[in-house]
Motif scaffolding. Sequence first.
Motif, mmCIF file in Angstrom:
data_model
loop_
_atom_site.group_PDB
_atom_site.id
_atom_site.type_symbol
_atom_site.label_atom_id
_atom_site.label_comp_id
_atom_site.label_asym_id
_atom_site.label_seq_id
_atom_site.Cartn_x
_atom_site.Cartn_y
_atom_site.Cartn_z
ATOM 1 N N ILE A 163 0.842 -1.209 0.000
ATOM 2 C CA ILE A 163 0.000 0.000 0.000
ATOM 3 C C ILE A 163 0.874 1.256 0.000
ATOM 4 O O ILE A 163 0.621 2.207 -0.746
ATOM 5 C CB ILE A 163 -0.965 -0.009 1.217
ATOM 6 C CG1 ILE A 163 -2.041 -1.079 1.031
ATOM 7 C CG2 ILE A 163 -1.575 1.371 1.484
ATOM 8 C CD1 ILE A 163 -3.009 -0.830 -0.130
ATOM 9 N N LEU A 164 1.923 1.250 0.797
ATOM 10 C CA LEU A 164 2.802 2.430 0.854
ATOM 11 C C LEU A 164 3.491 2.666 -0.492
ATOM 12 O O LEU A 164 3.609 3.800 -0.950
ATOM 13 C CB LEU A 164 3.839 2.264 1.968
ATOM 14 C CG LEU A 164 3.261 2.367 3.379
ATOM 15 C CD1 LEU A 164 4.273 1.929 4.429
ATOM 16 C CD2 LEU A 164 2.803 3.801 3.665
ATOM 17 N N HIS A 225 -9.469 -2.217 3.715
ATOM 18 C CA HIS A 225 -9.647 -0.824 3.302
ATOM 19 C C HIS A 225 -9.264 0.143 4.426
ATOM 20 O O HIS A 225 -8.461 1.074 4.231
ATOM 21 C CB HIS A 225 -11.110 -0.617 2.860
ATOM 22 C CG HIS A 225 -11.437 0.807 2.564
ATOM 23 N ND1 HIS A 225 -12.151 1.597 3.437
ATOM 24 C CD2 HIS A 225 -11.108 1.597 1.510
ATOM 25 C CE1 HIS A 225 -12.257 2.810 2.918
ATOM 26 N NE2 HIS A 225 -11.647 2.823 1.755
ATOM 27 N N SER A 226 -9.807 -0.103 5.633
ATOM 28 C CA SER A 226 -9.488 0.800 6.756
ATOM 29 C C SER A 226 -8.018 0.674 7.162
ATOM 30 O O SER A 226 -7.396 1.651 7.593
ATOM 31 C CB SER A 226 -10.362 0.481 7.971
ATOM 32 O OG SER A 226 -11.698 0.627 7.636
ATOM 33 N N TYR A 227 -7.482 -0.528 7.013
ATOM 34 C CA TYR A 227 -6.064 -0.765 7.315
ATOM 35 C C TYR A 227 -5.202 0.081 6.361
ATOM 36 O O TYR A 227 -4.262 0.769 6.793
ATOM 37 C CB TYR A 227 -5.817 -2.269 7.143
ATOM 38 C CG TYR A 227 -4.441 -2.822 7.360
ATOM 39 C CD1 TYR A 227 -3.441 -2.151 8.058
ATOM 40 C CD2 TYR A 227 -4.123 -4.106 6.882
ATOM 41 C CE1 TYR A 227 -2.187 -2.712 8.253
ATOM 42 C CE2 TYR A 227 -2.873 -4.676 7.073
ATOM 43 C CZ TYR A 227 -1.913 -3.975 7.746
ATOM 44 O OH TYR A 227 -0.670 -4.538 7.938
ATOM 45 N N ALA A 228 -5.565 0.067 5.076
ATOM 46 C CA ALA A 228 -4.815 0.862 4.082
ATOM 47 C C ALA A 228 -4.891 2.345 4.432
ATOM 48 O O ALA A 228 -3.881 3.063 4.386
ATOM 49 C CB ALA A 228 -5.382 0.604 2.688
ATOM 50 N N GLN A 229 -6.085 2.805 4.802
ATOM 51 C CA GLN A 229 -6.238 4.234 5.159
ATOM 52 C C GLN A 229 -5.375 4.581 6.373
ATOM 53 O O GLN A 229 -4.753 5.642 6.431
ATOM 54 C CB GLN A 229 -7.706 4.533 5.468
ATOM 55 C CG GLN A 229 -8.586 4.555 4.234
ATOM 56 C CD GLN A 229 -10.013 4.961 4.567
ATOM 57 O OE1 GLN A 229 -10.603 4.414 5.497
ATOM 58 N NE2 GLN A 229 -10.554 5.888 3.813
ATOM 59 N N PHE A 230 -5.348 3.667 7.341
ATOM 60 C CA PHE A 230 -4.565 3.902 8.558
ATOM 61 C C PHE A 230 -3.069 4.007 8.226
ATOM 62 O O PHE A 230 -2.367 4.919 8.694
ATOM 63 C CB PHE A 230 -4.816 2.763 9.558
ATOM 64 C CG PHE A 230 -4.076 2.916 10.854
ATOM 65 C CD1 PHE A 230 -4.567 3.753 11.851
ATOM 66 C CD2 PHE A 230 -2.889 2.238 11.096
ATOM 67 C CE1 PHE A 230 -3.883 3.910 13.052
ATOM 68 C CE2 PHE A 230 -2.195 2.391 12.289
ATOM 69 C CZ PHE A 230 -2.698 3.223 13.270
ATOM 70 N N VAL A 231 -2.584 3.083 7.393
ATOM 71 C CA VAL A 231 -1.168 3.057 7.017
ATOM 72 C C VAL A 231 -0.791 4.366 6.313
ATOM 73 O O VAL A 231 0.239 4.983 6.605
ATOM 74 C CB VAL A 231 -0.906 1.826 6.093
ATOM 75 C CG1 VAL A 231 0.434 1.924 5.396
ATOM 76 C CG2 VAL A 231 -0.998 0.532 6.891
ATOM 77 N N ILE A 232 -1.659 4.796 5.398
ATOM 78 C CA ILE A 232 -1.381 6.024 4.633
ATOM 79 C C ILE A 232 -1.406 7.247 5.560
ATOM 80 O O ILE A 232 -0.519 8.106 5.499
ATOM 81 C CB ILE A 232 -2.395 6.159 3.475
ATOM 82 C CG1 ILE A 232 -2.078 5.102 2.418
ATOM 83 C CG2 ILE A 232 -2.383 7.565 2.873
ATOM 84 C CD1 ILE A 232 -3.155 4.920 1.363
ATOM 85 N N SER A 233 -2.399 7.301 6.470
ATOM 86 C CA SER A 233 -2.465 8.485 7.341
ATOM 87 C C SER A 233 -1.283 8.518 8.310
ATOM 88 O O SER A 233 -0.752 9.591 8.599
ATOM 89 C CB SER A 233 -3.811 8.581 8.075
ATOM 90 O OG SER A 233 -3.924 7.539 8.971
ATOM 91 N N GLU A 234 -0.829 7.367 8.763
ATOM 92 C CA GLU A 234 0.340 7.341 9.647
ATOM 93 C C GLU A 234 1.589 7.815 8.908
ATOM 94 O O GLU A 234 2.384 8.588 9.447
ATOM 95 C CB GLU A 234 0.583 5.918 10.179
ATOM 96 C CG GLU A 234 -0.279 5.543 11.353
ATOM 97 C CD GLU A 234 -0.071 6.483 12.539
ATOM 98 O OE1 GLU A 234 -1.072 7.106 12.939
ATOM 99 O OE2 GLU A 234 1.064 6.611 13.036
#
Length: 302
Positions: A163-164, A225-234
Amino acid sequence: MNKIVLLGADGQVGWELQRSLAPLGQLVVCNRQRADLSDLEGLDRLVRDERPNIIVNAGAYTAVDKAESAINTARRVNAEAVATLAKAAREINAWLVHYSTDYVFDGSGDAPFSEDATTAPLSVYGLTKLEGEEAIRASECHHLIFRTSWVYAARGGNFAKTILRLAKEREELRVIADQIGAPTSAELIADVTSLVLHRTLQDPSLHDRAAGTYHLVAGGETSWHSYAQFVISEAIRLGVQLRTTPEKVAPITTCEYPLPAKRPANSRLNNAKLQSTFDILLPDWEYHVQRMIRELADQGSI
Ligand SMILES: NC(=O)c1ccc[n+]([C@@H]2O[C@H](COP(=O)([O-])OP(=O)(O)OC[C@H]3O[C@@H](n4cnc5c(N)ncnc54)[C@H](OP(=O)(O)O)[C@@H]3O)[C@@H](O)[C@H]2O)c1
């Protein structure tokens, strides 16, 4: 002094086990070059020559989609090699520690699966992992089977790192939102393995009742999906330059992203038995994900 043979030592979990098992005793570290899990005679010989009191198998055929068309190889590594290790462990009276997966379940319902819930794998990978578990239980060796899910680590390939990478290349991403589970850090799996082994070997009352199957997953739950959003926001919070933002990650259904192997929609595993038997806490999944992203950012790897 304990003697531990560690197999699959170069994988995500195996690498972390090299660190976490080291204080427990003499560690014989085996990657694929030292011990090929598809060489059953070689495995049996290794165990008999080394005569450890603990065998930890972190090796597995983990290419879930490829396994659909490579059933013989997947079965050899995930089931027959495990049966060989279990038989050898039984003969030398050693403990066998092994890892399995949420994919042994069919993912029906929305409640977390307990250890004794009915298994019904949807994929060749899940089926062969279940066969490995069953071979261990049938062998009657002292064993700890840890079922885990959605494993990631700073070292090795996994969803968070993909994702990153994609978030640096693309402005918009589409990620599956109807599969729920708990991302679990290889670091956590390795630390808990070491702690549980230590407690089990030290405490005679635990020694007799500890053997069995446990769900070793981080606390909480999320979707991919929420995991991807979390990784990106971090990553953004830590100053990493990305082309996308959490808002630009679109939720999609499993049907919109067809893959050769079917995945369970519900990958929730109830981890209460592990926490209460060994008096340990399994932190919520965000804790170790944040640490990994920080580690990758500090190294300049994202
Ligand atoms: N990854 C997940 O999301 C996940 C989820 C649930 C459960 N699990 C389970 O957790 C355990 C650890 O998984 P992981 O994420 O650490 O997997 P991983 O990173 O894919 O590592 C698996 C290791 O097994 C080795 N291996 C494969 N075939 C082998 C063979 N024939 N002989 C010797 N070594 C062999 C691989 O070696 P090479 O590097 O040389 O290929 C690799 O080092 C496995 O039992 C897996 O089934 C994983």
